[in-house]
Design a protein around this motif. Structure first.
Motif, PDB file in Angstrom:
ATOM      1  N   ASN A  45      16.810 -99.558 -24.143  1.00 51.10           N
ATOM      2  CA  ASN A  45      16.625 -99.934 -22.744  1.00 51.10           C
ATOM      3  C   ASN A  45      17.804 -99.527 -21.879  1.00 51.10           C
ATOM      4  N   VAL A  46      19.007 -99.616 -22.429  1.00 52.14           N
ATOM      5  CA  VAL A  46      20.196 -99.209 -21.670  1.00 52.14           C
ATOM      6  C   VAL A  46      20.157 -97.714 -21.388  1.00 52.14           C
ATOM      7  N   LEU A  47      19.806 -96.921 -22.412  1.00 56.64           N
ATOM      8  CA  LEU A  47      19.715 -95.477 -22.215  1.00 56.64           C
ATOM      9  C   LEU A  47      18.618 -95.138 -21.215  1.00 56.64           C
ATOM     10  N   ALA A  48      17.489 -95.838 -21.300  1.00 53.67           N
ATOM     11  CA  ALA A  48      16.398 -95.597 -20.350  1.00 53.67           C
ATOM     12  C   ALA A  48      16.830 -95.939 -18.928  1.00 53.67           C
ATOM     13  N   LEU A  49      17.618 -96.996 -18.766  1.00 52.50           N
ATOM     14  CA  LEU A  49      18.151 -97.345 -17.446  1.00 52.50           C
ATOM     15  C   LEU A  49      19.065 -96.252 -16.914  1.00 52.50           C
ATOM     16  N   MET A  50      19.896 -95.705 -17.786  1.00 54.38           N
ATOM     17  CA  MET A  50      20.787 -94.614 -17.369  1.00 54.38           C
ATOM     18  C   MET A  50      19.992 -93.398 -16.928  1.00 54.38           C
ATOM     19  N   ILE A  51      18.949 -93.060 -17.691  1.00 59.06           N
ATOM     20  CA  ILE A  51      18.138 -91.887 -17.361  1.00 59.06           C
ATOM     21  C   ILE A  51      17.413 -92.089 -16.033  1.00 59.06           C
ATOM     22  N   SER A  52      16.802 -93.253 -15.858  1.00 52.99           N
ATOM     23  CA  SER A  52      16.076 -93.514 -14.610  1.00 52.99           C
ATOM     24  C   SER A  52      17.022 -93.569 -13.420  1.00 52.99           C
ATOM     25  N   SER A  53      18.233 -94.075 -13.621  1.00 52.21           N
ATOM     26  CA  SER A  53      19.215 -94.121 -12.533  1.00 52.21           C
ATOM     27  C   SER A  53      19.646 -92.718 -12.133  1.00 52.21           C
ATOM     28  N   VAL A  54      19.828 -91.847 -13.131  1.00 58.95           N
ATOM     29  CA  VAL A  54      20.179 -90.448 -12.833  1.00 58.95           C
ATOM     30  C   VAL A  54      19.050 -89.772 -12.065  1.00 58.95           C
ATOM     31  N   ILE A  55      17.810 -90.027 -12.462  1.00 61.59           N
ATOM     32  CA  ILE A  55      16.665 -89.451 -11.752  1.00 61.59           C
ATOM     33  C   ILE A  55      16.623 -89.943 -10.312  1.00 61.59           C
ATOM     34  N   LEU A  56      16.847 -91.254 -10.121  1.00 63.56           N
ATOM     35  CA  LEU A  56      16.822 -91.829  -8.773  1.00 63.56           C
ATOM     36  C   LEU A  56      17.907 -91.219  -7.895  1.00 63.56           C
ATOM     37  N   VAL A  57      19.125 -91.163  -8.401  1.00 66.81           N
ATOM     38  CA  VAL A  57      20.242 -90.609  -7.615  1.00 66.81           C
ATOM     39  C   VAL A  57      20.002 -89.137  -7.314  1.00 66.81           C
ATOM     40  N   THR A  58      19.478 -88.398  -8.280  1.00 57.05           N
ATOM     41  CA  THR A  58      19.213 -86.968  -8.075  1.00 57.05           C
ATOM     42  C   THR A  58      18.174 -86.759  -6.975  1.00 57.05           C
ATOM     43  N   LEU A  59      17.097 -87.529  -6.992  1.00 57.42           N
ATOM     44  CA  LEU A  59      16.056 -87.397  -5.973  1.00 57.42           C
ATOM     45  C   LEU A  59      16.599 -87.706  -4.578  1.00 57.42           C
ATOM     46  N   ILE A  60      17.371 -88.781  -4.474  1.00 61.25           N
ATOM     47  CA  ILE A  60      17.895 -89.167  -3.162  1.00 61.25           C
ATOM     48  C   ILE A  60      18.908 -88.152  -2.655  1.00 61.25           C
ATOM     49  N   LEU A  61      19.769 -87.649  -3.533  1.00 58.46           N
ATOM     50  CA  LEU A  61      20.763 -86.663  -3.108  1.00 58.46           C
ATOM     51  C   LEU A  61      20.110 -85.336  -2.721  1.00 58.46           C
ATOM     52  N   CYS A 106      17.122 -85.042  -1.459  1.00 58.49           N
ATOM     53  CA  CYS A 106      16.508 -85.305  -0.145  1.00 58.49           C
ATOM     54  C   CYS A 106      17.576 -85.295   0.952  1.00 58.49           C
ATOM     55  N   SER A 107      18.697 -85.961   0.683  1.00 60.44           N
ATOM     56  CA  SER A 107      19.777 -86.010   1.673  1.00 60.44           C
ATOM     57  C   SER A 107      20.341 -84.618   1.950  1.00 60.44           C
ATOM     58  N   ARG A 108      20.448 -83.805   0.905  1.00 58.06           N
ATOM     59  CA  ARG A 108      20.988 -82.461   1.065  1.00 58.06           C
ATOM     60  C   ARG A 108      20.111 -81.629   1.996  1.00 58.06           C
ATOM     61  N   TRP A 109      18.793 -81.769   1.861  1.00 58.64           N
ATOM     62  CA  TRP A 109      17.898 -80.987   2.712  1.00 58.64           C
ATOM     63  C   TRP A 109      18.095 -81.367   4.182  1.00 58.64           C
ATOM     64  N   TYR A 110      18.215 -82.652   4.461  1.00 57.06           N
ATOM     65  CA  TYR A 110      18.363 -83.096   5.847  1.00 57.06           C
ATOM     66  C   TYR A 110      19.711 -82.687   6.439  1.00 57.06           C
ATOM     67  N   VAL A 112      11.611 -81.911  -2.300  1.00 58.21           N
ATOM     68  CA  VAL A 112      11.786 -83.339  -2.555  1.00 58.21           C
ATOM     69  C   VAL A 112      11.763 -84.130  -1.258  1.00 58.21           C
ATOM     70  N   ALA A 113      12.323 -83.564  -0.193  1.00 61.56           N
ATOM     71  CA  ALA A 113      12.334 -84.256   1.099  1.00 61.56           C
ATOM     72  C   ALA A 113      10.921 -84.490   1.607  1.00 61.56           C
ATOM     73  N   ALA A 114      10.037 -83.509   1.427  1.00 62.18           N
ATOM     74  CA  ALA A 114       8.650 -83.668   1.859  1.00 62.18           C
ATOM     75  C   ALA A 114       7.932 -84.728   1.039  1.00 62.18           C
ATOM     76  N   LEU A 115       8.340 -84.893  -0.214  1.00 62.41           N
ATOM     77  CA  LEU A 115       7.721 -85.896  -1.079  1.00 62.41           C
ATOM     78  C   LEU A 115       8.190 -87.305  -0.741  1.00 62.41           C
ATOM     79  N   LEU A 116       9.467 -87.458  -0.439  1.00 67.24           N
ATOM     80  CA  LEU A 116      10.027 -88.792  -0.238  1.00 67.24           C
ATOM     81  C   LEU A 116       9.940 -89.290   1.189  1.00 67.24           C
TER      82      LEU A 116
END
Length: 357
Positions: A126-142, A144-148, A161-165
């Motif tokens: 579960n800890v490893l899964a949390l790390m993986i999902s957190s990396v995915i979340l941060v990557t998606l947001i960054l 999106c932010s980079r495009w803007y 990604v910006a169009a998706l989020l």
């Protein structure tokens, strides 16, 4: 694809260092056709945690990813891979308990020969899964932010990604957070949007039957407790005097005030408790239902080709239906948790109409 999905989902239920390893007794050979399947062990083994990540079985061998075991026992700190504790092995005085209240956990023996748990900060599944999902979340947001940062939104429509989020962020921010909290909503938007996408990503990752998916993160009550606790802190630490006045001095008849104070104080804790329990129960129930549907294939396999084949087809199609339903549930549960958190925060910031004017 349907059969591969069912097989992968069943393979995910195994684990070499937890109770689920001993609960699966399925073999294609005639000599073991009457072997029993511990359905309860399979289900609770999957929704539980373990010190390794089981991928699949190849013949008689299990393909697993050993994870770091980090504990502080009576002899000091220990750090090693969980593969050293496989098959009941003892390493540096530590081993995996097979029964009792510490079943499936790293323990050691005290002077009396009793199992005791050391301080355990291991990187579990579960800890490893949390790390993986957190990396995915941060990557998606960054992304999106980079495009803007690099494009003019008044001249160019979002892409990638910006169009998706963007539509999802706009919907949650404008239709949920802004409407529920009102003035001053902007300072709560980062937390609430993060919670929404964190829950959504983990819900979706839990449906995926192969690595790095399949972990039961939002179906783990410790995770939902942490999320609900943060909402509880935001609700009660960023409020105003009217919130506390309504709790400790409500505008009701004097004889009713003591009763109302007890009810209001009790309500302070039942709100986050409901948040925690709703998310935990819904996601855990979804995992259990899908596993039950898949296990039917192996339970009915020894009843003959006709019954077993028919139930396999029914189980696969119903399992796919449940997976599709879980996609909807994944979004709904993230939406509901975010909406209720925003509502609780908004209610704690309400003012009387005369003060608003």
């Amino acid at each position: 694809m349907m059969l591969v999905t069912a097989a992968a989902a069943f393979a995910e239920t195994g684990s070499g260092l937890s109770a689920e390893a001993d609960s699966v007794r399925v073999s294609a050979s005639p000599d073991t056709a009457d072997s029993d399947i511990d359905v309860q062990g399979i289900i609770f083994g999957h929704i539980g945690d373990s010190y390794e990540w089981h991928i699949t079985d190849i013949g008689d061998r299990s393909l697993t990813i050993p994870l770091p075991v980090i504990v502080r026992s009576s002899t000091g700190w220990h750090c090693f891979l969980s593969s050293r504790l496989g098959d009941g092995a003892v390493h540096e005085g530590l081993f995996i308990s097979r029964a009792g209240k510490y079943e499936g956990k790293v323990v050691e023996l005290d002077a009396s020969g009793n199992e005791v748990r050391p301080l355990d900060i291991s990187v579990t599944k579960n800890v490893l899964a949390l790390m993986i999902s957190s990396v995915i979340l941060v990557t998606l947001i960054l992304c999106c932010s980079r495009w803007y940062r690099k494009h003019d939104v008044l001249r160019e429509a979002p892409r990638g990604v910006a169009a998706l989020l963007e539509p999802v962020i706009a919907m949650i921010n404008d239709d949920v957070i802004k409407d529920a909290i009102g003035p001053g909503y902007a300072k709560f938007a980062p937390y609430l949007l993060t919670v929404f996408f964190f829950i959504l990503i983990n819900n979706l990752m839990g449906i995926v039957p192969f690595f790095p998916g399949g972990a039961n993160i939002t179906g783990n009550i410790t995770i939902t407790f942490a999320l609900a606790f943060v909402t509880f802190l935001l609700t009660n630490l960023t409020t105003n005097k009217y919130y506390w006045k309504d709790i400790f001095c409500p505008e009701v008849p004097v004889w009713l005030k003591p009763i109302m104070v007890v009810i209001e104080v009790f309500g302070m804790f039942t709100k986050p408790f409901a948040l925690m329990l709703r998310l935990f129960a819904n996601i855990m129930a979804g995992h259990c239902l899908i596993l039950c549907v898949v296990v039917i294939i192996f339970i009915t396999a020894k009843l003959g080709a006709a019954i077993g084949g028919a139930m396999t087809v029914v189980s696969v199609f119903f399992g796919i239906f449940m997976d599709c339903l879980e996609l909807l549930v994944a979004f709904i549960q993230a939406y509901v948790f975010t909406m209720l958190s925003a509502v609780f925060i908004g209610l704690s910031r309400q003012r009387p109409e005369k003060d608003k004017a």
